[in-house]
Design a protein around this motif. Structure first.
Motif, PDB file in Angstrom:
ATOM      1  N   SER A 119       0.831  -1.208   0.000  1.00  0.00           N
ATOM      2  CA  SER A 119       0.000   0.000   0.000  1.00  0.00           C
ATOM      3  C   SER A 119       0.864   1.255   0.000  1.00  0.00           C
ATOM      4  N   ASN A 123       0.734   3.917  -2.953  1.00  0.00           N
ATOM      5  CA  ASN A 123       0.389   5.293  -2.627  1.00  0.00           C
ATOM      6  C   ASN A 123       1.405   6.271  -3.202  1.00  0.00           C
ATOM      7  N   LEU A 128      -4.659   4.375  -4.462  1.00  0.00           N
ATOM      8  CA  LEU A 128      -5.245   4.009  -3.181  1.00  0.00           C
ATOM      9  C   LEU A 128      -5.563   2.523  -3.217  1.00  0.00           C
ATOM     10  N   SER A 129      -5.310   1.813  -2.109  1.00  0.00           N
ATOM     11  CA  SER A 129      -5.503   0.360  -2.114  1.00  0.00           C
ATOM     12  C   SER A 129      -6.223  -0.109  -0.866  1.00  0.00           C
ATOM     13  N   LYS A 130      -6.832  -1.285  -0.963  1.00  0.00           N
ATOM     14  CA  LYS A 130      -7.613  -1.842   0.137  1.00  0.00           C
ATOM     15  C   LYS A 130      -7.458  -3.354   0.173  1.00  0.00           C
ATOM     16  N   GLY A 153      -6.910  -1.825  -5.929  1.00  0.00           N
ATOM     17  CA  GLY A 153      -6.416  -0.448  -5.955  1.00  0.00           C
ATOM     18  C   GLY A 153      -7.166   0.372  -6.981  1.00  0.00           C
ATOM     19  N   ASP A 272     -16.337  -5.815   2.181  1.00  0.00           N
ATOM     20  CA  ASP A 272     -15.254  -4.847   1.969  1.00  0.00           C
ATOM     21  C   ASP A 272     -15.199  -4.408   0.510  1.00  0.00           C
ATOM     22  N   PHE A 276     -15.944  -0.660  -0.899  1.00  0.00           N
ATOM     23  CA  PHE A 276     -14.976   0.016  -1.767  1.00  0.00           C
ATOM     24  C   PHE A 276     -15.671   0.539  -3.017  1.00  0.00           C
ATOM     25  N   LEU A 298     -12.731   8.177   1.037  1.00  0.00           N
ATOM     26  CA  LEU A 298     -12.207   6.985   0.376  1.00  0.00           C
ATOM     27  C   LEU A 298     -10.815   6.646   0.889  1.00  0.00           C
ATOM     28  N   CYS A 302      -9.397   3.157   2.861  1.00  0.00           N
ATOM     29  CA  CYS A 302      -8.353   2.310   2.292  1.00  0.00           C
ATOM     30  C   CYS A 302      -7.261   1.992   3.315  1.00  0.00           C
ATOM     31  N   ASP A 303      -6.332   1.127   2.931  1.00  0.00           N
ATOM     32  CA  ASP A 303      -5.274   0.668   3.834  1.00  0.00           C
ATOM     33  C   ASP A 303      -4.318   1.799   4.214  1.00  0.00           C
TER      34      ASP A 303
END
Length: 333
Positions: A119, A123, A128-130, A153, A272, A276, A298, A302-303
């Protein structure tokens, strides 16, 4: 001028020619009187650390082959064509010396500990990632986890004026963002593992614009096959580093259109993923007055990620993830 320990290691590998473990290299250095270890408290461990440093620093001269128990054998790249396929699978059964501790290996940490490193890398590239927890899905079918990526992402298209943003939304809302899927592995050391992990990434990213296989430790012997698979199926490869900002995309992924049927399926079975998707939908359809607030919403969903190398290093030490450090006694000239 006296030979440095690094030069002595290269010279030994050049003379040995076939894959050798750190103890074999150390013993040859001693036997050939190539280096004086008088200031090193644990000379064999020093050799082991420097061998690992060649790999971590992407030194093109040296490659290594993983063995059982987290050990490795090393050889010079120029002799790769002379090494048999059987040798690549050889298990090091040489007796271990009680006075020498093996260096920390990648086997001692949880795979999901790598998510925060990924992540952070993403970034830094504006993505953006989850994390998606497949075990939290409401599907009873264990095969359904093969449609779940480890992480997803999103990257928004950089449009600089409100007019162009509004125009893009009016014409094609899909065109203002791209969705990525990531399959994460601690290590890939054999052709069998590569095929298994690669096609898991193919399956888990079928819905996304881009699919990636992310690996912390990968056998360089497999690079030709990875290139072939990348060209055939379009899955990208990311080599993840303990310093996430030094991670690299080895092979880029190929773009494909979103598969909304699979996206809908994922939304149905995983909260999840659905959440998202809801955040993305709200952001891309929002009036410009609310974009900033929804972007923060958002990002908060995210992570988390690291902003500095110092923070990521402390995290890796805490999680037992190998870092690019070598013992003090190996810093010799």
């Amino acid at each position: 001028m006296a030979m440095t320990l690094s030069d002595a290691i290269i010279k030994c590998l050049d003379e040995i020619k076939t894959p050798a473990n750190y103890m074999q290299v150390y013993k040859k250095i001693v036997e050939d009187h190539l280096y004086d270890f008088k200031e090193a408290k644990t000379p064999a461990s020093t050799v082991s650390a420097l061998l690992g440093n060649f790999i971590r620093n992407r030194d093109s001269r040296v490659k290594r082959i993983p063995q059982k128990g987290g050990n490795f054998t090393y050889f010079l790249s120029k002799y790769e064509s002379e090494i048999s396929l059987e040798a690549l699978e050889v298990v090091d059964n040489e007796p271990k010396y009680n006075s020498v501790q093996e260096p920390t290996t990648i086997y001692g940490f949880e795979e999901r500990s790598l998510h925060k490193l990924l992540s952070s890398f993403l970034n830094s590239s504006g993505i953006l990632s989850k994390t998606i927890f497949h075990e939290q899905s409401n599907s009873k079918d264990s095969h359904q986890k093969w449609i779940h990526p480890d992480m997803i992402g999103i990257r928004f298209l950089a449009l600089h004026t409100k007019t162009s943003q509004s125009l893009m939304k009016a014409i094609n809302r899909k065109g203002i963002f791209e969705l990525m899927a990531y399959e994460i592995k601690k290590e890939i050391k054999t052709d069998y593992e590569l095929k298994k992990c690669f096609f898991q990434a193919v399956s888990n990213s079928s819905w996304a614009n881009y699919g990636y296989l992310v690996v912390f430790e990968i056998n360089d012997i497999l690079m030709d096959e990875i290139k072939r698979l990348n060209q055939a199926f379009g899955i990208g490869i990311i080599r993840l580093n303990a310093n996430p900002f030094e991670s690299e995309i080895i092979f880029p992924a190929k773009y494909k259109e979103l598969d909304f049927i699979t996206i809908d399926k994922l939304c149905k079975i995983n909260a999840d993923f659905e959440k998202f998707a809801e955040h993305v939908e709200k952001y891309v359809t929002a009036d410009n007055r609310y974009v900033s607030a929804l972007e923060k919403e958002l990002a908060d969903f995210c992570d988390p990620f690291f902003l500095s190398e110092t923070a990521s290093k402390a995290y890796c030490i805490e999680k037992n993830i190998p870092v690019d450090n070598i013992p003090e006694e190996s810093k010799v000239s």
